[in-house]
Design a protein around this motif. Structure first.
Motif, PDB file in Angstrom:
ATOM      1  N   LEU A   1      32.515  45.303   2.163  1.00  0.00           N
ATOM      2  CA  LEU A   1      33.557  45.643   1.774  1.00  0.00           C
ATOM      3  C   LEU A   1      34.689  44.581   1.411  1.00  0.00           C
ATOM      4  N   GLY A   2      35.851  45.008   0.789  1.00  0.00           N
ATOM      5  CA  GLY A   2      36.688  44.127   0.394  1.00  0.00           C
ATOM      6  C   GLY A   2      38.276  44.462   0.924  1.00  0.00           C
ATOM      7  N   VAL A   3      39.219  43.908   0.407  1.00  0.00           N
ATOM      8  CA  VAL A   3      40.604  43.936   0.670  1.00  0.00           C
ATOM      9  C   VAL A   3      41.318  44.048  -0.798  1.00  0.00           C
ATOM     10  N   ASP A   4      42.490  44.789  -0.904  1.00  0.00           N
ATOM     11  CA  ASP A   4      43.407  44.740  -2.135  1.00  0.00           C
ATOM     12  C   ASP A   4      44.159  43.602  -2.100  1.00  0.00           C
ATOM     13  N   ILE A   5      43.662  42.484  -2.749  1.00  0.00           N
ATOM     14  CA  ILE A   5      44.676  41.182  -2.736  1.00  0.00           C
ATOM     15  C   ILE A   5      45.929  41.529  -3.464  1.00  0.00           C
ATOM     16  N   GLU A   6      46.111  42.393  -4.293  1.00  0.00           N
ATOM     17  CA  GLU A   6      47.598  42.560  -4.732  1.00  0.00           C
ATOM     18  C   GLU A   6      48.452  43.213  -3.699  1.00  0.00           C
ATOM     19  N   ARG A   7      47.925  44.068  -2.912  1.00  0.00           N
ATOM     20  CA  ARG A   7      49.043  44.638  -2.138  1.00  0.00           C
ATOM     21  C   ARG A   7      48.991  44.095  -0.675  1.00  0.00           C
ATOM     22  N   PHE A   8      47.778  43.534  -0.105  1.00  0.00           N
ATOM     23  CA  PHE A   8      47.717  42.745   0.943  1.00  0.00           C
ATOM     24  C   PHE A   8      47.865  41.100   0.573  1.00  0.00           C
ATOM     25  N   ARG A   9      49.360  40.743   0.821  1.00  0.00           N
ATOM     26  CA  ARG A   9      49.554  39.188   0.283  1.00  0.00           C
ATOM     27  C   ARG A   9      50.576  38.696   0.860  1.00  0.00           C
ATOM     28  N   PRO A  10      51.051  37.399   0.820  1.00  0.00           N
ATOM     29  CA  PRO A  10      51.997  36.769   1.568  1.00  0.00           C
ATOM     30  C   PRO A  10      53.285  37.371   0.973  1.00  0.00           C
ATOM     31  N   LEU A  11      54.291  37.495   1.885  1.00  0.00           N
ATOM     32  CA  LEU A  11      55.603  37.844   1.379  1.00  0.00           C
ATOM     33  C   LEU A  11      56.368  36.808   1.664  1.00  0.00           C
ATOM     34  N   ALA A  17      43.160  30.482   4.136  1.00  0.00           N
ATOM     35  CA  ALA A  17      42.691  31.927   4.264  1.00  0.00           C
ATOM     36  C   ALA A  17      42.949  32.865   3.005  1.00  0.00           C
ATOM     37  N   ARG A  18      44.332  32.702   2.556  1.00  0.00           N
ATOM     38  CA  ARG A  18      44.441  33.434   1.139  1.00  0.00           C
ATOM     39  C   ARG A  18      43.670  33.177  -0.070  1.00  0.00           C
ATOM     40  N   SER A  19      43.385  31.921   0.124  1.00  0.00           N
ATOM     41  CA  SER A  19      42.300  31.249  -0.974  1.00  0.00           C
ATOM     42  C   SER A  19      41.123  31.789  -1.100  1.00  0.00           C
ATOM     43  N   TYR A  20      40.589  31.646   0.236  1.00  0.00           N
ATOM     44  CA  TYR A  20      39.358  32.302   0.525  1.00  0.00           C
ATOM     45  C   TYR A  20      38.986  33.706   0.195  1.00  0.00           C
ATOM     46  N   ILE A  21      40.155  34.461   0.505  1.00  0.00           N
ATOM     47  CA  ILE A  21      39.969  35.775   0.319  1.00  0.00           C
ATOM     48  C   ILE A  21      39.900  36.228  -1.214  1.00  0.00           C
ATOM     49  N   ILE A  22      41.040  35.480  -1.803  1.00  0.00           N
ATOM     50  CA  ILE A  22      40.780  35.854  -3.418  1.00  0.00           C
ATOM     51  C   ILE A  22      39.549  35.476  -4.018  1.00  0.00           C
ATOM     52  N   GLU A  23      38.596  34.360  -3.542  1.00  0.00           N
ATOM     53  CA  GLU A  23      37.704  33.751  -4.217  1.00  0.00           C
ATOM     54  C   GLU A  23      36.630  34.674  -3.674  1.00  0.00           C
ATOM     55  N   ARG A  24      36.557  35.500  -2.624  1.00  0.00           N
ATOM     56  CA  ARG A  24      35.405  36.021  -2.127  1.00  0.00           C
ATOM     57  C   ARG A  24      35.368  37.395  -1.704  1.00  0.00           C
ATOM     58  N   TRP A  25      36.618  37.959  -1.500  1.00  0.00           N
ATOM     59  CA  TRP A  25      36.576  39.225  -0.947  1.00  0.00           C
ATOM     60  C   TRP A  25      37.464  40.129  -1.343  1.00  0.00           C
ATOM     61  N   GLY A  26      37.978  40.340  -2.578  1.00  0.00           N
ATOM     62  CA  GLY A  26      38.609  41.307  -3.443  1.00  0.00           C
ATOM     63  C   GLY A  26      37.540  42.510  -3.743  1.00  0.00           C
ATOM     64  N   LEU A  77      40.144  40.869   7.125  1.00  0.00           N
ATOM     65  CA  LEU A  77      40.296  40.631   5.793  1.00  0.00           C
ATOM     66  C   LEU A  77      41.915  40.771   5.302  1.00  0.00           C
ATOM     67  N   GLU A  78      42.107  41.733   5.796  1.00  0.00           N
ATOM     68  CA  GLU A  78      43.646  42.175   5.417  1.00  0.00           C
ATOM     69  C   GLU A  78      44.754  40.943   6.111  1.00  0.00           C
ATOM     70  N   SER A  79      44.517  40.454   7.381  1.00  0.00           N
ATOM     71  CA  SER A  79      45.411  39.605   7.937  1.00  0.00           C
ATOM     72  C   SER A  79      45.024  38.383   7.134  1.00  0.00           C
ATOM     73  N   LEU A  80      43.790  37.734   6.703  1.00  0.00           N
ATOM     74  CA  LEU A  80      43.547  36.672   6.187  1.00  0.00           C
ATOM     75  C   LEU A  80      44.425  36.603   4.662  1.00  0.00           C
ATOM     76  N   ALA A  81      44.246  38.070   4.051  1.00  0.00           N
ATOM     77  CA  ALA A  81      44.757  38.126   2.590  1.00  0.00           C
ATOM     78  C   ALA A  81      46.303  37.837   2.881  1.00  0.00           C
ATOM     79  N   CYS A  82      47.112  38.185   3.902  1.00  0.00           N
ATOM     80  CA  CYS A  82      48.524  37.934   4.199  1.00  0.00           C
ATOM     81  C   CYS A  82      48.699  36.434   4.728  1.00  0.00           C
ATOM     82  N   SER A  83      47.603  35.490   4.595  1.00  0.00           N
ATOM     83  CA  SER A  83      47.793  34.161   5.116  1.00  0.00           C
ATOM     84  C   SER A  83      48.214  34.187   6.499  1.00  0.00           C
TER      85      SER A  83
END
Length: 382
Positions: free
Chosen positions: A204-214, A372-381, A314-320
């Motif tokens: 499965l994956g995570v929406d990297i556009e929505r789940f992101r650092p703010l 974590a954020r870079s890893y998610i973008i690379e592997r888990w979108g 995945l969601e947590s890591l996508a938000c750094s």
């Protein structure tokens, strides 16, 4: 372009999020219809949101009988009747699907009591794929807070029969699928052990556009996310925080997709009081609220017991936001130890030590969050 029928009957949580995201992506290139069952007065708002993506949503009402107190203990036997009517409904849905000449059917779970694999898999003539989030036997793993506890001899006999019949029902349904997909290699091994069939891992994956650092200021806050269920390990998170020195101890927010004021929640509240942990319960958050909390927390604790995958990670890591995760189950397929989080055993002191380490070392925590954020973008979108 293919013509695809998607079947589901899910409760709120990771499996439902996966169904929604997978359906959205399928609908970009294919004709997709959704089939589902529902109970009277059930909230179908999550499903209705998919109207703009799919062609049709076909809803079939399911009849369910139950007895009220003082005869509630007999519901274990009433469920055999419910299973019969549910099976007839599955047969009707399968015949409706076959008449429409779909290229294939993608079936998700159908959470009716403990049923996972729907019987449409057994009745369909159309080729079908079953996405198995976890084998059925998981529901019967030891849970000291389960509602299925009684010393009534009649109940115990009914429970054993119930467990055996529902297990066999699920077993035969799964084995009729033309292809079984699963969410991790841990689940793949579990499926082979339970059903003696091979499956294919489709992460499965995570929406990297929505789940992101703010870029929000982090508070002395830790998250524990999942149903109010013993297997989600919220009690381990509370006990671990109770081991951390008081002047460093963060507050804990437990987020669950559903309201559930049962004995487990009462136990968590009691445990937090005696451990001196400040705790809050949030339920049924929309994505924006959840993303905000991921960005306010210093870390997320995933003390899950034999978790098959772990979308929360995945969601947590996508938000750094780094994760402290129990290494059992599928979580070790997501977390790279000391890179984007810390893997620990299901030991309170070990969990506490990992949390304390990240709380004390802000620079390390930030580096870990960026990785974590870079890893998610690379592997888990998606």
């Amino acid at each position: 372009m293919m013509k695809i029928a998607v079947f589901q009957k899910l409760v709120k949580g990771g499996a439902q999020r996966a169904f929604i995201e997978l359906t959205k992506f399928l609908s970009k290139d294919h004709y997709v219809d959704i089939y589902t069952i529902y109970f009277e007065k059930e909230d179908l708002s999550e499903l209705i949101l998919l109207n703009k993506y799919v062609k049709n949503i076909f809803k079939f009402r399911c009849v369910r009988f139950y007895l009220k107190s003082p005869f509630g203990f007999l519901n274990i036997f009433v469920n055999f009747i419910n299973l019969y009517f549910l099976d007839r409904l599955y047969f009707q849905i399968a015949k409706n699907i076959d008449l429409k000449n779909y290229d294939l059917v993608l079936s998700h779970a159908s959470y009716f009591d403990f049923i996972h694999a729907p019987a449409i898999l057994r009745y369909l003539s159309t080729r079908c794929i079953y996405y198995c989030q976890e084998p059925f036997s998981r529901c019967f793993e030891k849970d000291p807070f389960s509602k299925f506890h009684s010393n009534n001899p009649l109940y115990l006999i009914g429970y054993k029969l119930y467990r055996f019949l529902f297990y066999k029902y699920d077993y035969f349904n799964v084995r009729h699928a033309d292809l079984v997909l699963c969410n991790s290699y841990y689940t793949k091994e579990h499926i082979y052990k339970e059903y003696m069939i091979s499956s294919k891992v489709n992460y499965l994956g995570v929406d990297i556009e929505r789940f992101r650092p703010l870029d929000l200021e982090r508070e002395n806050l830790v998250l524990s996310i999942g149903h109010l269920d013993y297997r989600k390990g919220h009690h381990l998170a509370i006990e671990a925080l109770g081991e951390i020195p008081f002047d460093l101890r963060p507050r804990l927010i437990i987020i669950s997709p559903l309201s559930k004021d049962g004995p487990y929640k009462q136990y968590l509240e009691h445990l937090a009081r005696i451990k001196g942990v400040e705790i809050s319960f949030y339920k049924d958050l929309v994505d924006d609220e959840l993303i905000f909390l991921y960005n306010k927390a210093k870390l997320t604790v995933c003390a899950y017991i034999k978790e098959p995958f772990g979308l929360v990670c995945l969601e947590s890591l996508a938000c750094s936001t780094p994760v402290v995760a129990v290494e059992g189950g599928g979580l070790k397929e997501i977390i790279i130890n000391n890179e984007n989080g810390i893997l620990v055993r299901a030991d309170v002191k070990e969990i506490a030590s990992a949390i304390e380490y990240l709380l004390k070392n802000e620079s390390i925590r930030k580096i870990m969050g960026d990785k974590a954020r870079s890893y998610i973008i690379e592997r888990w979108g998606w």
